[in-house]
Design a protein around this motif. Structure first.
Motif, mmCIF file in Angstrom:
data_model
loop_
_atom_site.group_PDB
_atom_site.id
_atom_site.type_symbol
_atom_site.label_atom_id
_atom_site.label_comp_id
_atom_site.label_asym_id
_atom_site.label_seq_id
_atom_site.Cartn_x
_atom_site.Cartn_y
_atom_site.Cartn_z
ATOM 1 N N ARG A 1 0.858 -1.192 0.000
ATOM 2 C CA ARG A 1 0.000 0.000 0.000
ATOM 3 C C ARG A 1 0.887 1.232 0.000
ATOM 4 O O ARG A 1 1.878 1.312 0.728
ATOM 5 C CB ARG A 1 -0.918 0.017 1.213
ATOM 6 N N LEU A 2 0.517 2.194 -0.834
ATOM 7 C CA LEU A 2 1.235 3.455 -0.923
ATOM 8 C C LEU A 2 0.255 4.584 -0.652
ATOM 9 O O LEU A 2 -0.742 4.738 -1.367
ATOM 10 C CB LEU A 2 1.860 3.615 -2.314
ATOM 11 N N GLU A 3 0.539 5.375 0.382
ATOM 12 C CA GLU A 3 -0.283 6.535 0.724
ATOM 13 C C GLU A 3 0.548 7.791 0.530
ATOM 14 O O GLU A 3 1.677 7.873 1.027
ATOM 15 C CB GLU A 3 -0.785 6.419 2.159
ATOM 16 N N SER A 4 -0.003 8.752 -0.193
ATOM 17 C CA SER A 4 0.796 9.892 -0.631
ATOM 18 C C SER A 4 0.060 11.207 -0.432
ATOM 19 O O SER A 4 -1.173 11.281 -0.542
ATOM 20 C CB SER A 4 1.148 9.753 -2.116
ATOM 21 N N LEU A 5 0.840 12.249 -0.160
ATOM 22 C CA LEU A 5 0.391 13.635 -0.169
ATOM 23 C C LEU A 5 1.308 14.405 -1.111
ATOM 24 O O LEU A 5 2.525 14.178 -1.118
ATOM 25 C CB LEU A 5 0.452 14.248 1.226
ATOM 26 N N TYR A 6 0.743 15.301 -1.903
ATOM 27 C CA TYR A 6 1.592 16.042 -2.828
ATOM 28 C C TYR A 6 1.046 17.437 -3.048
ATOM 29 O O TYR A 6 -0.147 17.727 -2.833
ATOM 30 C CB TYR A 6 1.696 15.319 -4.171
ATOM 31 N N ALA A 7 1.930 18.319 -3.495
ATOM 32 C CA ALA A 7 1.553 19.666 -3.899
ATOM 33 C C ALA A 7 2.568 20.159 -4.912
ATOM 34 O O ALA A 7 3.763 19.824 -4.827
ATOM 35 C CB ALA A 7 1.509 20.610 -2.697
ATOM 36 N N GLN A 8 2.107 20.916 -5.892
ATOM 37 C CA GLN A 8 3.008 21.543 -6.844
ATOM 38 C C GLN A 8 2.451 22.885 -7.260
ATOM 39 O O GLN A 8 1.233 23.049 -7.450
ATOM 40 C CB GLN A 8 3.293 20.654 -8.045
ATOM 41 N N ASP A 9 3.355 23.842 -7.385
ATOM 42 C CA ASP A 9 2.992 25.244 -7.595
ATOM 43 C C ASP A 9 3.643 25.723 -8.880
ATOM 44 O O ASP A 9 4.861 25.665 -9.026
ATOM 45 C CB ASP A 9 3.480 26.065 -6.400
#
Length: 744
Positions: free
Chosen positions: A445-453
Motif C-alpha cells: 500500500r502506498l499513501e501519498s500527499l503532494y503539492a506543486q505550484d
C-alpha cells in the motif's frame, strides 16, 4: 465541437486548443478531449491523437499507438501479447515494467503486483478504436505521480461522444514465420463495434470487441552440447534422432535447438461501458466498467524424428553419439483461462472559477485467473491467481490564483494484493482441485500527499516547484510449500520525500528553453519483496532488507516551434541507487537484489513537420542516444562498468505520411534499436538467437482509402523487410494487415 488535427496540433490539442488544418486533407475528430497530464509543467510531453493512429499506424492493440513516439519501445511479440508487452523508456529496459505508469481515463492499468515480463500493463482494457488521444510524460517531474513514473507516464483518453456515434471495424492480419525448423503461417482477426450518444446531461459509450490471434512460436526447446553424455558400454544410448539444429546460445556456447514451444492462440473478449452525467454545469460524475476475458492455448512442436520418421518429444535421445534426456518441461504446452474486471468512478468539477476538485477511485480485479502446465504423464499444475488485483483512491484540488499562478495538491492511496495458489492435477487439461503445491500471498500500500505550484513569473519565464511525501507498507506476506504450512514474512513500512522542479524561458516566439529535475522512489512490489523458498520450516533465499529504488532524473530541453512543425533537443540524466534486478544469490539461486548504482546520460532529438517539400507530406522522427552504465554492484561485481540490460545506446524512428486529396493516405515508417544485452554482466553478446536481445531495423507501410464519410479501408505491412530480431523471444516477422471500418 469539431477539431482538425495535423502532427503539430497533437501537442496543442493536449492543452485543449483547437488547431485549424493547413492542408486540404484533414483528419476530423468529434468531441476532442484534452490530456489529463499536467501540461502546465514545463517538461517533455509527447502525444498522438486517435485519428492520427487510425490514419497512419497498423494498430491491433492499444500499445501500438506508442510505436513512433521518441525513446519508447513496447516488447510486443505478437498481436494480442497480453503478458510480455513491457514498456521501455529512455533509461528503463523491457524487463522493468514497474518503472512506468499507464492510465486510461485516470484508471491505473499498470500491473504493480510485480516487476517484469509477466506484470505488463493491462493494454487489453483499451482497444485502438476507443482512443481519443494518448500522451506521454517523460520522467518523474510531476508530484502527482508515484515513483513508478521514473520512466514515463502514459495517459490514454478514450472517446466520449457529444452526439450519436456508431462504429464497426473488421481487421485481419497474417504472417509467415521462419525460424530454425519452423516454417508456419499465423493469422489474427479482430471484430469491434462501438455505440454512444449524449442526451441532455447524460453521455454514454459502449465498446465491444473480440480478438482471435495465432502468434508465432515464442520459445524453443534446447540442450547445451556440453550437457550431452557419451554412453559407456552397456549403458542406454538413447533413441537416435534427426532434426536437431546446431546453434549458439546468447553466451556463444554450442547448443541444439530441438523444437518450438509457446505457439499461442489467444481469444480475447473485451467490453467497456462508460457513463457521464453532468450534475450541474460545473460538476460531472463518471463511471467506467471494463471486462476482459482471455482463453489461451500454447502449443509445441518437436523437430526430432526417429528412424521411422515418428516425432520424438520425451525420454532419452541420441544426437551425434551423445545422450540427452528430454524433460517434461522441454515440450510443455500450456493453457490459461482469464477474466479480469475493472471499475472507475469519479466526481469532478470543471468550472471557470479559481478552484476545482476531483474525487476518483478505481479497482482492478482478477475475477478468474487460471494457468495450467503439464508436468509429465498427463499430470500437471494449476496456478490460480484469482483474488489478485489493485485499487486506487485520489482526492485532488486545483487552485488558480489569477492567470499566472496555479497550485495543485492531493492525497492518494494505491493498494495491491497478490494471491497465488498452485495445486497438482491428475489431468492437467481438465482437472480440478488437486493436491496443494504452494501458496504465495502479499500486499502493498502506498499513501501519498503532494503539492506543486506553477508560476508564470513573466511573459518569458515559468517555474514549477513540487513535493511528494509517500508512506509505503508491505504486509501480509506469506509462503507455503507442499506441506501446506504458511510461513509469514515480516511487515515493512518506509517513508520518502520526492521534490520536483521545472523552469522554462521563452527566448522568442519560436524558441523555448526548459529544465526539469525530480526525485523518484520506486518501492519493491509484492512479487519482488515476498520471495524465497522453504527449508526446514524457514524461509530462505530471500532479501528481507530489499531497498526501494531511488532515482534523481533531470533534463535540459531546447524547443523550436513554427506554424508547420517543431524541433526538440533534450539532454537527460538519471542516477538510480538500489535498482531492483534479479541476481545470483548462490551458485544455483537467483533472487531480486539491489544494484548499487546505475547512471544513464543521453540525448534525445525529436522533430515533426507538415507540408515538407510538397503539400500534404508530414514527417515526424526521433533519435535517442543513451549511455547507461552500472557504476557499483556488490551483489555481482562482474557487472560493474557494463551496460544496463535492454537499454540500447541508439534508438530511432521515422514516420512519413502523405495525403493525396480527400481520399488517400500513404504512410512509411522505420524503427531502429541498437545493440543490447539481456544480462547485468553483458555475458550474452550473441543477440540473434533464442534468449538473446538483438538490434533491429524494421520498416512499416500503410495505405488508407476513405470511400466516403462512413467507409474507410486500409492495408498495411509491419516489418516489411522481414527482419528476424529478438528480445529473449522472437518478435513477429513480416505481417500483412487489412481493415474495413464504418463510422456513422
Amino acid at each position: 465541437m469539431t477539431l482538425q488535427y495535423k502532427p503539430l496540433a497533437a501537442m496543442l490539442a493536449a492543452m485543449g486548443f483547437a488547431c485549424p488544418a493547413l492542408a486540404d486533407h484533414v483528419v476530423t475528430v468529434n468531441g476532442g478531449r484534452p490530456t489529463s497530464l499536467p501540461t502546465q509543467i514545463p517538461t517533455t510531453i509527447e502525444g498522438i491523437t486517435g485519428a492520427q493512429v487510425e490514419d497512419r499506424i497498423n494498430a491491433f492493440d492499444s500499445e501500438d499507438a506508442l510505436k513512433y513516439l521518441p525513446s519508447l519501445n513496447v516488447r510486443k511479440r505478437f498481436i494480442g501479447d497480453y503478458d510480455h508487452a513491457v514498456l521501455a523508456s529512455r533509461a528503463s529496459g523491457t524487463g522493468n515494467s514497474a518503472r512506468s505508469l499507464v492510465y486510461a481515463d485516470g484508471i491505473l492499468l499498470s500491473n504493480l503486483l510485480g516487476n517484469g515480463a509477466t506484470y505488463t500493463p493491462r493494454w487489453g482494457l483499451v482497444t485502438p478504436e476507443e482512443i481519443e488521444r494518448v500522451d506521454v510524460l517523460y520522467g518523474p517531474f510531476s508530484a502527482a505521480y508515484a515513483g513508478n513514473s521514473v520512466g514515463a507516464v502514459v495517459d490514454f483518453q478514450t472517446r466520449m461522444p457529444s452526439k450519436l456515434e456508431a462504429h464497426a471495424k473488421l481487421s485481419w492480419a497474417g504472417q509467415d514465420f521462419e525460424q530454425y525448423g519452423t516454417d508456419s503461417r499465423h493469422t489474427g482477426r479482430q471484430y469491434s463495434a462501438s455505440l454512444g450518444n449524449r442526451a441532455g446531461a447524460l453521455s454514454w459509450w459502449v465498446n465491444l470487441s473480440r480478438l482471435d490471434s495465432d502468434g508465432q512460436p515464442i520459445g524453443f526447446a534446447n540442450k547445451l552440447l556440453s550437457s550431452g553424455v557419451t554412453p559407456k558400454a552397456g549403458e542406454p544410448a538413447g533413441v537416435p534422432v534427426t532434426g536437431a539444429i546446431a546453434d549458439r546460445n546468447p553466451s556463444g556456447k554450442d547448443w541444439y535447438i530441438l523444437g518450438s514451444t509457446g505457439q499461442v492462440n489467444t481469444v480475447q473478449d473485451h467490453a467497456k461501458v462508460k457513463l457521464a452525467y453532468d450534475v450541474s454545469p460545473t460538476l460531472r460524475a463518471s463511471y467506467t466498467m471494463g471486462w476482459w476475458q482471455n482463453d489461451v492455448v500454447r502449443s509445441v512442436e518437436s523437430y526430432l524424428r526417429d528412424s521411422a520418421g515418428n516425432e520424438v518429444s520425451s525420454g532419452a535421445i541420441n544426437i551425434g553419439g551423445k545422450r540427452f534426456t528430454l524433460l517434461p518441461s522441454d515440450f510443455a504446452g500450456a493453457r490459461a483461462d482469464l477474466e479480469h474486471v475493472m471499475h472507475g468512478l469519479s466526481l469532478k468539477t470543471h468550472g471557470r472559477g479559481s478552484f476545482n476538485w476531483e474525487i476518483a477511485g478505481s479497482a482492478y480485479d482478477y475475477s478468474r485467473d487460471l494457468a495450467r502446465v503439464p508436468t509429465g504423464g498427463g499430470r500437471g499444475n494449476l496456478t490460480d491467481m484469482g483474488g489478485s488485483g489493485w485499487n486506487t483512491l485520489a482526492l485532488r484540488g486545483n487552485w488558480r490564483a489569477g492567470i499566472a499562478h496555479q497550485v495543485e495538491f492531493g492525497a492518494q492511496r494505491e493498494s495491491a494484493k497478490l494471491r497465488t495458489h498452485v495445486t497438482s492435477l491428475a489431468d492437467w487439461v481438465a482437472g480440478e482441485g488437486g493436491k496443494h503445491v504452494s501458496t504465495f500471498n502479499g500486499n502493498t500500500r502506498l499513501e501519498s500527499l503532494y503539492a506543486q505550484d506553477t508560476w508564470r513569473l513573466s511573459p518569458e519565464w515559468k517555474a514549477t516547484l513540487g513535493l511528494r511525501h509517500e508512506t509505503w507498507r508491505a504486509y501480509g506476506g506469506e509462503i507455503s510449500g507442499a506441506a501446506g504450512k504458511l510461513l509469514p514474512f515480516s511487515d515493512r513500512r518506509e517513508q520518502a520525500w520526492s521534490p520536483k522542479a521545472a523552469l522554462a524561458w521563452r527566448a522568442d516566439e519560436a524558441w523555448t528553453l526548459k529544465a526539469s529535475a525530480g526525485r523518484a522512489v520506486r518501492n519493491p512490489t509484492a512479487a519482488e519483496l515476498f520471495q524465497g523458498s522453504i527449508v526446514d520450516d524457514k524461509i530462505v533465499n530471500t532479501d528481507p532488507n530489499l531497498h526501494a529504488e531511488k532515482s534523481w532524473t533531470s533534463e535540459l530541453t531546447a524547443e523550436h516551434m513554427t506554424a508547420k512543425g517543431s524541433r526538440r533537443v533534450t539532454l537527460f540524466s538519471e542516477g538510480t541507487r538500489d535498482a531492483l534486478y534479479s541476481q545470483p544469490l548462490t551458485s544455483t539461486v537467483n533472487t531480486v537484489q539491489n544494484v548499487g548504482k546505475i547512471r544513464t546520460r543521453g540525448l534525445e532529438f525529436s522533430q515533426q513537420a507538415d507540408d515538407v517539400f510538397t503539400h500534404g507530406l508530414a514527417l515526424q522522427g526521433s533519435l535517442t542516444y543513451a549511455d547507461s552504465e552500472i557504476v557499483s554492484n556488490d551483489a555481482m561485481p562482474s557487472s560493474v562498468g557494463k551496460r544496463q540490460p535492454r537499454v540500447p545506446k541508439w534508438r530511432a524512428n521515422m514516420l512519413a505520411s502523405y495525403h493525396v486529396g480527400q481520399h488517400w493516405t500513404g504512410t512509411f515508417g522505420v524503427r531502429y534499436s541498437g545493440k543490447q544485452y539481456g544480462t547485468l554482466d553483458n555475458s550474452d553478446p550473441n543477440g540473434s538467437t533464442y534468449m538473446g536481445v538483438s538490434d533491429y531495423l524494421v520498416a512499416d507501410v500503410r495505405l488508407r482509402y476513405r470511400f466516403n464519410r462512413q467507409w474507410t479501408a486500409s492495408v498495411g505491412i509491419d516489418n516489411l523487410n522481414g527482419e528476424k530480431y529478438w528480445a529473449f523471444h522472437p518478435y513477429a516477422q513480416r505481417t500483412v494487415s487489412a481493415d474495413l471500418k464504418f463510422d456513422l
